[in-house]
Motif scaffolding. Structure first.
Motif, mmCIF file in Angstrom:
data_model
loop_
_atom_site.group_PDB
_atom_site.id
_atom_site.type_symbol
_atom_site.label_atom_id
_atom_site.label_comp_id
_atom_site.label_asym_id
_atom_site.label_seq_id
_atom_site.Cartn_x
_atom_site.Cartn_y
_atom_site.Cartn_z
ATOM 1 N N GLU A 183 0.832 -1.201 0.000
ATOM 2 C CA GLU A 183 0.000 0.000 0.000
ATOM 3 C C GLU A 183 0.869 1.255 0.000
ATOM 4 O O GLU A 183 0.509 2.267 -0.598
ATOM 5 N N TYR A 184 2.003 1.185 0.680
ATOM 6 C CA TYR A 184 2.884 2.353 0.746
ATOM 7 C C TYR A 184 3.466 2.662 -0.621
ATOM 8 O O TYR A 184 3.589 3.814 -1.028
ATOM 9 N N THR A 185 3.845 1.600 -1.346
ATOM 10 C CA THR A 185 4.408 1.813 -2.683
ATOM 11 C C THR A 185 3.337 2.359 -3.622
ATOM 12 O O THR A 185 3.615 3.239 -4.441
ATOM 13 N N ALA A 188 3.094 6.020 -2.837
ATOM 14 C CA ALA A 188 4.242 6.852 -3.212
ATOM 15 C C ALA A 188 4.516 6.829 -4.712
ATOM 16 O O ALA A 188 4.914 7.823 -5.290
ATOM 17 N N ARG A 189 4.301 5.651 -5.350
ATOM 18 C CA ARG A 189 4.720 5.531 -6.750
ATOM 19 C C ARG A 189 3.581 5.786 -7.736
ATOM 20 O O ARG A 189 3.842 6.176 -8.872
ATOM 21 N N ILE A 190 2.339 5.539 -7.326
ATOM 22 C CA ILE A 190 1.235 5.683 -8.281
ATOM 23 C C ILE A 190 0.401 6.925 -7.994
ATOM 24 O O ILE A 190 0.193 7.755 -8.870
ATOM 25 N N VAL A 191 -0.041 7.067 -6.741
ATOM 26 C CA VAL A 191 -1.013 8.130 -6.462
ATOM 27 C C VAL A 191 -0.344 9.502 -6.386
ATOM 28 O O VAL A 191 -0.800 10.453 -7.027
ATOM 29 N N VAL A 192 0.749 9.602 -5.636
ATOM 30 C CA VAL A 192 1.372 10.921 -5.459
ATOM 31 C C VAL A 192 1.783 11.550 -6.793
ATOM 32 O O VAL A 192 1.471 12.721 -7.035
ATOM 33 N N PRO A 193 2.444 10.800 -7.690
ATOM 34 C CA PRO A 193 2.790 11.455 -8.966
ATOM 35 C C PRO A 193 1.567 11.939 -9.739
ATOM 36 O O PRO A 193 1.635 12.960 -10.425
ATOM 37 N N LEU A 194 0.440 11.237 -9.583
ATOM 38 C CA LEU A 194 -0.742 11.642 -10.336
ATOM 39 C C LEU A 194 -1.420 12.892 -9.771
ATOM 40 O O LEU A 194 -2.109 13.601 -10.492
ATOM 41 N N VAL A 195 -1.259 13.140 -8.483
ATOM 42 C CA VAL A 195 -1.915 14.324 -7.916
ATOM 43 C C VAL A 195 -0.916 15.464 -7.726
ATOM 44 O O VAL A 195 -1.171 16.405 -6.981
ATOM 45 N N HIS B 9 -1.751 -0.089 7.856
ATOM 46 C CA HIS B 9 -1.315 1.016 6.998
ATOM 47 C C HIS B 9 -2.265 2.210 7.069
ATOM 48 O O HIS B 9 -1.833 3.339 6.903
ATOM 49 N N ILE B 10 -3.540 1.969 7.348
ATOM 50 C CA ILE B 10 -4.461 3.110 7.471
ATOM 51 C C ILE B 10 -4.039 3.984 8.648
ATOM 52 O O ILE B 10 -3.967 5.214 8.542
ATOM 53 N N VAL B 11 -3.710 3.332 9.750
ATOM 54 C CA VAL B 11 -3.278 4.078 10.934
ATOM 55 C C VAL B 11 -2.004 4.861 10.628
ATOM 56 O O VAL B 11 -1.874 6.043 10.968
ATOM 57 N N ILE B 12 -1.075 4.193 9.944
ATOM 58 C CA ILE B 12 0.201 4.861 9.660
ATOM 59 C C ILE B 12 0.009 6.045 8.724
ATOM 60 O O ILE B 12 0.624 7.093 8.906
#
Lengths: 279, 304
Positions: A183-185, A188-195, B9-12
């Protein structure tokens, strides 16, 4: 096609009105800037004329450089603004991602809780904020300002960014999940660049109020080594009221950085406002 | 499906924002409201209920200044509503005209004052209006109106109006931009339909565009309200903490600053300061509630 809507008389009237207002908007800035380059005599004798070879003088700037530590103030303002923007964007986009991506109990309540701060100014809590900063020893540090501005900027950042993140297609994210991305990737890699455009809008919205704020620097960090440019020029001008050259030069030096930033970012800012980010 | 596994991960993702926001904004806000119920008795924090508010509203030493600041703040707000927002709407209406040339240039130039700091704006206007420098009187002289000049910032009768107008000058860009955005979002077909019915030019503005942008006018009104009742910087930069002459430009923000920090002979009092802040909070809350429940929900929204 729509000829009926423009006739030359009304067009001229509109230009007249807009030019008049533009002059009103720019006149004070113009007067300050041109007079900062003149001798004291010329400032009083012909305040509205441009500096000529006769009247040109940098004496005001020399006084300012000698007396005030403007480089330090400028550096402080830079650190505070950049660090606050960084945290607003990082924390704001993380929270916005959680709110827009996952369904969980309390999602709506959390969204409303974070949105409360859009309308309520953080200044109301100043008394307790100062008490807390004194207790934690953060008073007269740049961290106190960074924390306050981050808290102040988060509500609107979360609100705007989650609106934009809802528009990111689910297929993209699900494809990532199928490929085994965490979920972190995905964040960072998909959503952030798009917004990224929305993040730029949030940054520009927050930049100006943080840079210009006088209240919190005055209360939380008035020490000489933590003064921001806004507070520094306020104090400097207060001490040099009668030295017109110095006052005008200090004002110009305070105007220029903002003006340069505005020239660089005005497109982004105007696009941000007009794209309906704050509707 | 995933109910058995707690989704950490939601919490983080949420934690940093929620922690900073709660610790630096929400908690101090309520703590300030709580402090308003205490006072200092021999250096010991003592609970006195609504005592501070009684002093603030009733004790002449405080109430005189408080009601003065509140009244001035309302005047400050009304001048913004009557001058800033109509000018902003008028500018936006002209800028949004489809065939207007140089629109981007005007727009950027008119927005410049909004990006300047209060310190710059306050001092710049102070210098320009100063009778010593004489820019304002000589400009009035040029159009034959010299007799109208007065040291506006130094006269009790004019200082507040003058500063309000300076503030209007600074912030007119915000309503202009928001209304401009709203006007651009009106679809061409609606205007064309109006044209077929013979509604053009200024009539199209009053009969078609204005009703459609009412929600945006509501938003700029509440933004103006919150901004004005929380204003401080401009008055402080131009007139100092004493909001001279003779407190004629004192508004709640400067009053809060003086109460909290003290000035000259008066000692600062954080508890009374909290009471002033609590009152400001109540005023802003009432305003926001009137907007949210009284205006926004009743406004007719047109699906565009």
């Amino acid at each position: 096609m729509n000829k009926a809507r423009t006739n030359p008389v009304s067009a001229a009237a509109m230009h007249g009105a807009l030019i008049l207002y533009t002059l009103i908007a720019l006149f004070p800035v113009f007067v300050i800037l041109i007079n900062s380059f003149k001798t004291r005599k010329a400032i009083f004798r012909e305040p509205l004329s441009l500096p000529s070879s006769d009247s040109f003088s940098m004496i005001g700037y020399e006084t300012v450089m000698k007396q005030g530590d403007f480089f330090l103030y400028f550096q402080n303002s830079m650190i505070v603004t950049v660090a606050s923007l960084f945290f607003i964007l990082l924390f704001g986009s993380m929270a916005a991602f959680a709110l827009s991506e996952y369904r969980f109990k309390g999602n709506l309540v959390m969204g409303l809780y974070l949105a409360l701060g859009i309308m309520i100014p953080i200044r109301i809590g100043t008394v307790a904020i100062l008490e807390m900063m004194v207790a934690t020893g953060l008073v007269n540090t740049l961290w106190s300002l960074i924390l306050v501005y981050t808290a102040q900027g988060l509500p609107l950042a979360v609100f705007i960014l989650s609106e934009f993140m809802r528009q990111v297609s689910d297929d993209l994210k699900d494809a990532g999940r199928v490929d085994g991305l965490s979920e972190y990737t995905i964040f960072a890699r998909i959503v952030v660049p798009l917004v990224r455009p929305a993040m730029a809008t949030v940054a520009v919205f927050n930049m100006i109020p943080i840079w210009n704020d006088l209240w919190f620097p005055l209360i939380l960090a008035p020490a000489e080594e933590t003064k921001t440019l806004t507070l520094g020029s306020q104090v400097f001008i207060g001490q040099f009221v009668t030295d017109w050259n110095a006052v005008l030069s200090a004002l110009s030096m305070a105007i220029l950085p903002v003006l340069i930033l505005y020239v660089i970012f005005s497109r982004q800012l105007i696009r941000g406002i007009t794209s309906g980010a704050v509707k | 499906m995933q109910a058995s596994r707690f989704r950490w991960h939601i919490v983080i993702f949420l934690a940093p924002a929620v922690i900073v926001y709660t610790a630096v904004m929400i908690f101090p806000l309520f703590n300030t409201l709580r402090l308003a119920l205490y006072t200092d008795v021999d250096q010991v924090r003592t609970f006195i209920g609504l005592g501070n508010f009684n002093r603030l509203f009733g004790d002449p030493r405080w109430s005189e200044q408080f009601w003065n600041a509140l009244g001035n703040n309302f005047k400050f707000f009304f001048i913004h509503m009557l001058v800033q927002n109509p000018i902003g709407i008028a500018l936006a209406a002209m800028l949004s005209h489809p065939r207007l040339r140089f629109a981007a240039l005007y727009r950027s130039a008119i927005f410049i004052p909004t990006i300047l700091s209060f310190v710059i704006v306050g001092f710049a206007w102070k210098l320009i209006l100063s009778p010593i420098w004489g820019i304002a009187p000589s400009m009035l002289d040029a159009v034959g109106l010299k007799s109208l000049f007065a040291p506006w910032l130094g006269k009790e009768a004019y200082a507040l109006v003058t500063l309000s107008l300076v503030s209007v000058w600074q912030f007119v860009g915000i309503p202009m931009m928001l209304i401009y955005a709203a006007l651009l979002s009106i679809p061409e077909e609606i205007l064309e339909a109006g044209e077929i019915d013979g509604i053009t030019g200024i009539n199209a503005f009053w009969k078609i565009k204005l009703p459609l942008i009412l929600p945006s006018i509501g938003i700029i009104s509440i933004l103006t309200f919150v901004g004005n009742f929380n204003a401080f910087d401009l008055i402080y930069a131009a007139q100092g903490a004493l909001a001279g002459p003779n407190f004629s430009t004192d508004i709640l923000g400067t009053f809060l600053y003086r109460t909290f920090f003290g000035f000259q002979l008066q000692l600062g009092d954080p508890y009374m300061g909290s009471a002033v802040a609590g009152t400001m909070f109540a005023i802003i809350l009432v305003g926001v509630c009137i907007y949210l429940f009284g205006i926004q929900t009743r406004m007719r929204r047109y699906q565009l």
